[in-house]
Design a protein around this motif. Structure first.
Motif, PDB file in Angstrom:
ATOM      1  N   ALA A 104       0.835  -1.199   0.000  1.00  0.00           N
ATOM      2  CA  ALA A 104       0.000   0.000   0.000  1.00  0.00           C
ATOM      3  C   ALA A 104       0.872   1.252   0.000  1.00  0.00           C
ATOM      4  O   ALA A 104       0.572   2.236  -0.691  1.00  0.00           O
ATOM      5  CB  ALA A 104      -0.925  -0.001   1.219  1.00  0.00           C
ATOM      6  N   SER A 105       1.976   1.214   0.757  1.00  0.00           N
ATOM      7  CA  SER A 105       2.824   2.405   0.844  1.00  0.00           C
ATOM      8  C   SER A 105       3.489   2.700  -0.499  1.00  0.00           C
ATOM      9  O   SER A 105       3.684   3.855  -0.865  1.00  0.00           O
ATOM     10  CB  SER A 105       3.860   2.245   1.951  1.00  0.00           C
ATOM     11  OG  SER A 105       4.920   1.404   1.539  1.00  0.00           O
ATOM     12  N   MET A 106       3.820   1.646  -1.257  1.00  0.00           N
ATOM     13  CA  MET A 106       4.381   1.875  -2.598  1.00  0.00           C
ATOM     14  C   MET A 106       3.339   2.574  -3.464  1.00  0.00           C
ATOM     15  O   MET A 106       3.647   3.499  -4.210  1.00  0.00           O
ATOM     16  CB  MET A 106       4.763   0.550  -3.242  1.00  0.00           C
ATOM     17  CG  MET A 106       5.942  -0.100  -2.575  1.00  0.00           C
ATOM     18  SD  MET A 106       6.221  -1.739  -3.310  1.00  0.00           S
ATOM     19  CE  MET A 106       7.876  -2.047  -2.719  1.00  0.00           C
ATOM     20  N   GLY A 107       2.095   2.123  -3.332  1.00  0.00           N
ATOM     21  CA  GLY A 107       1.015   2.740  -4.088  1.00  0.00           C
ATOM     22  C   GLY A 107       0.853   4.207  -3.727  1.00  0.00           C
ATOM     23  O   GLY A 107       0.761   5.072  -4.608  1.00  0.00           O
ATOM     24  N   VAL A 108       0.851   4.490  -2.436  1.00  0.00           N
ATOM     25  CA  VAL A 108       0.682   5.879  -1.994  1.00  0.00           C
ATOM     26  C   VAL A 108       1.803   6.747  -2.538  1.00  0.00           C
ATOM     27  O   VAL A 108       1.585   7.873  -3.000  1.00  0.00           O
ATOM     28  CB  VAL A 108       0.648   5.960  -0.444  1.00  0.00           C
ATOM     29  CG1 VAL A 108       0.697   7.404   0.014  1.00  0.00           C
ATOM     30  CG2 VAL A 108      -0.586   5.259   0.097  1.00  0.00           C
ATOM     31  N   ASN A 109       3.025   6.219  -2.532  1.00  0.00           N
ATOM     32  CA  ASN A 109       4.155   6.985  -3.023  1.00  0.00           C
ATOM     33  C   ASN A 109       3.951   7.375  -4.487  1.00  0.00           C
ATOM     34  O   ASN A 109       4.169   8.522  -4.884  1.00  0.00           O
ATOM     35  CB  ASN A 109       5.441   6.171  -2.861  1.00  0.00           C
ATOM     36  CG  ASN A 109       6.670   7.038  -3.011  1.00  0.00           C
ATOM     37  OD1 ASN A 109       6.706   8.143  -2.485  1.00  0.00           O
ATOM     38  ND2 ASN A 109       7.650   6.557  -3.753  1.00  0.00           N
ATOM     39  N   ILE A 110       3.495   6.415  -5.280  1.00  0.00           N
ATOM     40  CA  ILE A 110       3.264   6.687  -6.703  1.00  0.00           C
ATOM     41  C   ILE A 110       2.133   7.700  -6.874  1.00  0.00           C
ATOM     42  O   ILE A 110       2.198   8.603  -7.709  1.00  0.00           O
ATOM     43  CB  ILE A 110       2.951   5.362  -7.441  1.00  0.00           C
ATOM     44  CG1 ILE A 110       4.202   4.475  -7.413  1.00  0.00           C
ATOM     45  CG2 ILE A 110       2.497   5.630  -8.874  1.00  0.00           C
ATOM     46  CD1 ILE A 110       3.967   3.059  -7.896  1.00  0.00           C
ATOM     47  N   ILE A 111       1.103   7.565  -6.044  1.00  0.00           N
ATOM     48  CA  ILE A 111      -0.020   8.507  -6.121  1.00  0.00           C
ATOM     49  C   ILE A 111       0.452   9.926  -5.831  1.00  0.00           C
ATOM     50  O   ILE A 111       0.161  10.872  -6.578  1.00  0.00           O
ATOM     51  CB  ILE A 111      -1.143   8.098  -5.140  1.00  0.00           C
ATOM     52  CG1 ILE A 111      -1.818   6.811  -5.621  1.00  0.00           C
ATOM     53  CG2 ILE A 111      -2.169   9.230  -4.990  1.00  0.00           C
ATOM     54  CD1 ILE A 111      -2.800   6.212  -4.619  1.00  0.00           C
TER      55      ILE A 111
END
Ligand SMILES: Nc1ncnc2c1ncn2[C@@H]1O[C@H](COP(=O)(O)OP(=O)(O)OP(=O)(O)O)[C@@H](O)[C@H]1O
Ligand SMILES: [Mg+2]
Lengths: 298, 240
Positions: A104-111
Motif C-alpha cells: 500500500a505504501s508503494m502505491g501511496v508513493n506513486i499517487i
C-alpha cells in the motif's frame, strides 16, 4: 584524483552535511518502522509534499522563510497522518501481515508523485536562492564551508535532539517507546494506540519535510525527489532497522562514504559504493549496528 | 466484601473465525471481591480477559461496570478502572523498571498522588525498588511477574485482572505473589484471577467459576469447590 588533506576535509564536510539530511529522513522512516514493522515507502512522498509546500508558500504566496518552512512541516506531517488513516489503518485492522502495508505504501508513493506531476507539472524547480544565507567561508587550503552546510547540520542536530527529548522526557514519548516494544501491551496501559500511531506519522512527516526542504535547496525540486529516500532506507538498515541512533549513525556513514568516493574515486561510483556497503552489511551483520536480531523484527 | 455488583459479564460469545472460544459465559464480580476462573488449556480463559479489556471483539453479550455498559475500546476500558496483568507478563523489556511503572500510570491525572502508589507497590514488592534503573528484560521471571502486577496497579484500578500470574514460577515465588495479591484486595481493589493452578486460585478467591471449552461448568464458593469431588479429580490433581 590526487589525495590531498584539504580534499579529505572538504569531502568530510560535504559528507556530514549530506548525511545530516539523510538522518532526518531515515529517523522518521525508522520511527514508523519501529512501531508498525513495515517499510513505509510513502515516506519519500511526504518529503516531496514538504518541498512543494515550502516552494509555493515562498514563491506563489509570498510568505517569509519561517512561515513557509513551518507551513511545509505541517503540510507534510498532516499528509503522513492522512495517509495512515486512509491507506494503512483499514489494512492494519484487518490483518497483521505487514506485507500489505508495504505494498500500500508503494502505491501511496506513486499517487503522491503523480498528483504533483498532474497538478504542477514534472519540471524541475529550485527554491529561491535567498531561502537560506548563501555565504561561503573559505577555510585553509581552499576548503569551503558553505552557510547551507552549516545550516543543514545545525538544523538536523536541533530536530534530532528535540525528537530525543520528546521520546525520553515526555509521557507520549514513553508511550511510543513502549509501543515500539509491544504495541498491544501499550494499549493495555491505557494508551490510545490509534492516536499514538497518528502522532508517530506526524513526527515522521515533519522530519521528512525538513529533509525535503534541504534537498530542494541543495539540489532541486521535482516530483520524483522522494526517490532519494532509498538512500535513507539503506542508512536505516545499516544502522539497524527501527533503531533511531542506528539511523543517525547509518546516515552519517552513508553521507561520508558517498562524498569520499566522489572526492577520491569518482562521482559515478557513489551509488555503487553505497549499495555495496548495504550488501556487505547484510552479509556480515544483518541486524545492522544497533538493530535487534532479525528473528525478532522483520 | 459488599453486595454491590462491580463488574458483570452477560452471555459472552467470542469467535475466532470458525472457532467458538466463548459460547455464552457469564460472570459477576462484587465490590472488594476476589473471583477466580479456572479451566484447562484452551478453555477460553484468556479470551474472556481480553474480551473484558476490549482486546478481542465480542460477537454477542454485554459487559457492565457499576451497571453501565463498558466501552469496547481498550484504552477507554483502562480509563474506566480495569487493569490487566496479561498472560506471559509482557513487561517492556527494553525499558527500565521505573519506566515500566511510569507507563503503567499513563492514564493517571492525579500526578501529585503518584508518589503514594510507588511507595505502595514497593511495599508489596521491595525487590522492584532495588532494581528501579535496571532494564526490565534483565529481571528474573518472578520479578518480571511482580513488575507486571505493580505496573497494572500504578493505574489505580478498581478491578485488577490477572491472567495466569503463576505461570512458570517456582512454588515459593507463587506463594509470595499470592500473599501480596491478598494485600492488594485488602486495600479495596477487586480481583479477577484466571488460573490453571486451581489450588492456589481457589485458596485466594472468595468465589470461582469453572470454564470448560467456552462454557460454564460450575460456579460456587471457592472453599466449596476445593472440596468438590469432580473438581478435585479434574483440576486439583487429586483423586476423589
Ligand atoms: N488469536 C486466535 N486466533 C484463533 N484462535 C484462537 C486465538 N486465540 C485463542 N484461540 C483459540 O480459542 C480457544 C481459547 O483460547 P484461550 O487462549 O482463551 O484459552 P485459555 O483458557 O487461556 O488457555 P491457556 O490456559 O492455554 O492459556 C483455543 O481453542 C484457542 O486455540
Ligand atoms: Mg490463557
Amino acid at each position: 584524483m590526487a589525495f590531498t588533506f584539504s580534499t579529505l576535509i572538504q569531502q568530510i564536510i560535504n559528507g556530514l552535511s549530506l548525511g545530516s539530511v539523510y538522518a532526518l529522513i531515515a529517523v522518521g522512516y525508522s520511527l514508523v518502522y519501529s512501531i508498525l514493522l513495515f517499510s513505509n515507502f510513502a515516506h519519500g512522498g511526504f518529503l516531496v509534499v514538504g518541498g512543494y509546500a515550502c516552494y509555493f508558500l515562498l514563491t506563489q504566496w509570498g510568505y517569509g522563510v519561517a512561515v513557509s518552512m513551518t507551513g511545509a512541516l505541517f503540510a507534510s506531517g498532516l499528509t503522513a497522518v492522512i495517509t495512515e488513516r486512509l491507506a494503512y489503518k483499514p489494512i492494519r485492522e484487518r490483518t497483521s501481515i505487514t506485507l500489505y502495508l508495504l505494498i500500500a505504501s508503494m502505491g501511496v508513493n506513486i499517487i503522491i508523485e503523480n498528483l504533483f506531476v498532474v497538478t504542477v507539472g514534472g519540471r524541475i524547480r529550485a527554491l529561491p536562492q535567498n531561502t537560506f544565507p548563501t555565504g561561503v567561508f573559505n577555510l585553509f587550503g581552499g576548503v569551503a564551508l558553505s552557510a547551507s552546510d552549516i545550516i543543514s547540520l545545525v538544523t538536523a542536530v536541533i530536530f534530532l535532539s528535540l525528537l530525543q527529548i520528546f521520546l525520553n522526557r515526555t509521557r507520549w514519548g514513553l508511550a511510543i517507546r513502549a509501543a515500539a516494544c509491544d504495541i498491544r501491551t501499550a494499549g493495555l496501559m491505557g494508551v490510545n494506540v490509534t492516536f499514538l500511531i497518528s502522532l508517530v506519522f506526524f513526527v515522521a512527516g515533519v522530519l521528512a519535510a525538513v529533509g525535503g526542504i534541504f534537498l530542494s535547496v541543495r539540489y532541486s525540486l521535482y516530483p520524483q525527489l522522494g526517490s532519494i529516500t532509498t538512500k535513507a532506507f539503506v542508512a536505516a538498515v545499516i544502522g539497524g532497522l527501527g533503531s533511531l541512533p542506528g539511523a543517525v549513525v547509518g546516515s552519517l556513514i552513508l553521507g561520508l562514504a558517498e562524498m569520499l568516493t566522489a572526492g577520491f574515486i569518482s562521482s559515478q561510483m557513489r551509488d555503487l559504493v553505497v549499495y555495496s556497503l548495504l550488501v556487505i552489511m547484510l552479509l556480515i551483520r544483518p541486524a545492522g549496528f544497533f538493530g535487534k536480531t532479525i528473528s525478532e523484527k522483520i | 466484601m459488599s453486595e454491590k455488583i462491580l463488574l458483570e459479564a452477560q452471555n459472552i460469545h467470542v469467535n475466532y473465525g470458525a472457532i467458538q472460544a466463548l459460547s455464552g459465559f457469564s460472570l459477576k464480580l462484587m465490590e472488594n471481591e476476589i473471583v477466580s476462573v479456572i479451566g484447562a488449556n484452551g478453555a477460553g480463559k484468556s479470551t474472556f480477559m481480553n474480551a473484558l479489556m476490549g482486546m478481542v471483539k465480542i460477537a454477542k453479550g454485554d459487559i457492565f461496570l457499576d451497571g453501565y455498559p463498558l466501552s469496547s475500546q481498550n484504552y477507554k476500558v483502562v480509563r474506566s478502572g480495569l487493569s490487566l496483568v496479561p498472560e506471559g507478563r509482557r513487561i517492556f523489556a527494553p525499558l527500565t523498571v521505573e519506566e515500566n511503572l511510569k507507563i503503567g500510570a499513563f492514564t493517571r491525572k492525579d500526578v501529585s498522588e503518584l508518589k503514594e502508589d510507588y511507595d505502595w507497590v514497593f511495599s508489596l514488592f521491595p525487590r522492584l525498588q532495588e532494581r528501579l534503573k535496571q532494564y526490565a528484560g534483565t529481571l528474573s521471571g518472578g520479578e518480571q511477574q511482580m513488575l507486571a502486577i505493580a505496573r497494572a496497579l500504578m493505574a489505580r484500578p478498581r478491578v485488577l485482572l490477572l491472567d495466569e500470574p503463576s505461570l512458570g514460577l517456582a512454588p515459593i515465588v507463587i506463594r509470595e505473589i499470592f500473599r501480596e495479591l491478598k494485600r492488594v484486595n485488602e486495600r479495596g481493589v477487586s480481583i479477577l484471577l484466571v488460573e490453571q493452578n486451581a489450588k492456589q486460585a481457589l485458596l485466594l478467591s472468595h468465589r470461582a467459576y469453572v470454564l470448560q471449552t467456552g462454557r460454564l461448568l460450575k460456579e460456587g464458593l471457592s472453599k466449596d469447590l476445593l472440596e468438590d469431588r469432580d473438581i478435585k479429580a479434574a483440576y486439583l490433581g487429586q483423586s476423589a
